[in-house]
Design a protein around this motif. Structure first.
Motif, PDB file in Angstrom:
ATOM      1  N   ALA A 296      52.768 -22.843  38.745  1.00 14.33           N
ATOM      2  CA  ALA A 296      52.427 -21.417  38.764  1.00 14.33           C
ATOM      3  C   ALA A 296      53.333 -20.666  39.727  1.00 14.33           C
ATOM      4  O   ALA A 296      53.933 -21.249  40.626  1.00 14.33           O
ATOM      5  N   VAL A 297      53.402 -19.353  39.527  1.00 11.05           N
ATOM      6  CA  VAL A 297      54.060 -18.451  40.478  1.00 11.05           C
ATOM      7  C   VAL A 297      53.053 -17.377  40.851  1.00 11.05           C
ATOM      8  O   VAL A 297      52.411 -16.794  39.979  1.00 11.05           O
ATOM      9  N   ASN A 298      52.898 -17.150  42.157  1.00 15.64           N
ATOM     10  CA  ASN A 298      51.919 -16.192  42.648  1.00 15.64           C
ATOM     11  C   ASN A 298      52.580 -14.901  43.104  1.00 15.64           C
ATOM     12  O   ASN A 298      53.566 -14.924  43.844  1.00 15.64           O
ATOM     13  N   LEU A 299      52.019 -13.765  42.669  1.00 17.10           N
ATOM     14  CA  LEU A 299      52.514 -12.442  43.043  1.00 17.10           C
ATOM     15  C   LEU A 299      51.380 -11.583  43.591  1.00 17.10           C
ATOM     16  O   LEU A 299      50.208 -11.823  43.281  1.00 17.10           O
ATOM     17  N   PHE A 300      51.732 -10.576  44.393  1.00 17.82           N
ATOM     18  CA  PHE A 300      50.774  -9.565  44.822  1.00 17.82           C
ATOM     19  C   PHE A 300      50.743  -8.453  43.784  1.00 17.82           C
ATOM     20  O   PHE A 300      51.788  -8.004  43.306  1.00 17.82           O
ATOM     21  N   THR A 301      49.535  -7.993  43.462  1.00 16.96           N
ATOM     22  CA  THR A 301      49.409  -6.896  42.494  1.00 16.96           C
ATOM     23  C   THR A 301      48.625  -5.757  43.137  1.00 16.96           C
ATOM     24  O   THR A 301      47.524  -5.425  42.729  1.00 16.96           O
ATOM     25  N   THR A 302      49.226  -5.177  44.143  1.00 21.28           N
ATOM     26  CA  THR A 302      48.592  -4.062  44.835  1.00 21.28           C
ATOM     27  C   THR A 302      49.625  -2.954  45.035  1.00 21.28           C
ATOM     28  O   THR A 302      50.835  -3.189  44.895  1.00 21.28           O
ATOM     29  N   GLU A 303      49.169  -1.774  45.353  1.00 17.64           N
ATOM     30  CA  GLU A 303      50.065  -0.640  45.572  1.00 17.64           C
ATOM     31  C   GLU A 303      50.991  -0.929  46.747  1.00 17.64           C
ATOM     32  O   GLU A 303      50.555  -1.336  47.818  1.00 17.64           O
TER      33      GLU A 303
END
Length: 361
Positions: free
Chosen positions: A71-78
């Motif tokens: 998996a690859v983890n990303l931030f999904t916030t402003e």
């Protein structure tokens, strides 16, 4: 005795263990990810702060050494900066810069929002699983992920967030208890400034009862006992972060690893002083001095950006008092000099032994 279950089937892994995608400082090395995958778990690249082309290179390196799912983890916030009050904060940080013999940067504070480019790389490289923290994949990205047969994992801290994540297409939910190290996964910190902090034993069964997708438990889980407890509460598996921080393959700074082994269940605090978002880490001089200043930190990502040079200088100098030492509340359970594959294997073996003790199969 087999622990293969629903989440293993969904994610195409052998055992229900996920290595957390710990962003920053190149902690999730290729070796760490590969060895977790080869042991049967889901290795995760913590890519939230990585340049898109660096993600591409890392993904290709992972594929050189394993054909297992990762998996690859990303931030999904402003990621929009808010610099209101920045001079007061900078003055507090100037004192710390003085200790580290560095000067304040002259350039305007501006955080790059790389999410679209990062996600584009994941699609182009056909990454099998994308996991997110601090929010859900935006609708356009969720649509693309589904069209490309990518599995989506979302971290949540409340039942409400879990229901929203399921409604928007998430395949697997990670329920993050208050014991967890690093950033709280709370979607809206404007509504909940210190993050939702519900204990794991309370959160997991409530989430499980309300959603239909597999649930993964995370927060203070270090061994097979935690895995069995999570399964008993209805989770399909566990996500472990701190346990992998101290492994031989981890890219964590030697001072960071030393601090982990010196800490205990009373050592961590929730703080917004490093990044602007609530996160759990070991209390040190940086946190104490910022607390004593009575100055409020800036919002994420601005606070994270302006403290970056301090954290980097501290790491370069081997000064753990000014580094962000993210970790959970179970550090007494850490084992020294373990490899990532040993963490996975030992956890599964202990869990199976517990099941045999209770005559479960």
């Amino acid at each position: 005795m087999n622990l293969y279950n629903r989440v293993c089937e969904v994610l195409d892994i052998k055992v229900p263990i996920i290595q957390a995608g710990m962003a920053g400082d190149k902690i999730t090395t290729v070796d760490l990810i590969v060895n977790v995958c080869e042991a049967g778990g889901l290795g995760t690249l913590g890519a939230a702060y990585m340049h898109p082309e660096d993600i591409r290179q890392a993904v290709r390196e992972i594929r050189k050494y394993t054909n297992r799912t990762f998996a690859v983890n990303l931030f999904t916030t402003e990621m929009a900066d808010n610099t209101v009050g920045i001079e007061e904060v900078q003055q507090v940080l100037d004192t710390m810069r003085g200790v580290l013999y560095i000067k304040r940067g002259d350039q305007e504070v501006k955080t790059k929002n790389l999410f679209k480019e990062q996600f584009k790389v994941l699609v182009e490289e056909q990454v099998p699983v994308v996991s997110t923290a601090l929010g859900i994949l935006p609708p356009y990205a969720m649509k693309i992920a589904k069209e490309n047969d990518m599995k989506v994992i979302t971290m949540v801290t409340t039942v409400r967030e879990a229901l929203t994540a399921q409604e928007q297409g998430t395949d697997v939910i990670v329920a993050q208890g208050s014991e967890a190290g690093g950033h709280r996964g709370t979607f809206d910190v404007n509504e909940c400034p210190n993050g939702a902090n519900i204990g794991l034993f309370s959160l997991v069964p409530q989430v499980v009862d309300q959603v239909d997708v597999p649930v993964i438990a995370t927060g203070g889980i270090m061994d097979g006992r935690g895995l069995i407890a999570a399964l008993a509460l209805g989770a399909s598996g566990v996500q472990m972060g701190t346990a992998f921080l101290a492994t031989q393959e981890s890219g964590a700074h030697p001072c960071y690893k030393e601090a982990l082994h010196e800490s205990n269940e009373e050592s961590t605090v929730l703080t917004r002083h490093f990044s602007g978002r609530p996160a759990r880490g070991i209390a040190n001089t940086f946190i104490k001095e910022f607390n004593n200043s009575k100055i409020q930190p800036l919002c994420f990502p601005t606070q994270n950006t302006i403290t970056g040079e301090i954290r980097k200088a501290a790491a370069k100098q081997g000064n753990k008092e000014y580094m962000s030492l993210w970790c959970g509340q179970s550090t007494r359970l850490l084992k020294k000099d373990k490899t990532a594959d040993e963490i996975v294997t030992d956890t599964i073996q202990q869990a199976k032994s517990i099941l045999q003790t209770f005559n479960y199969s």
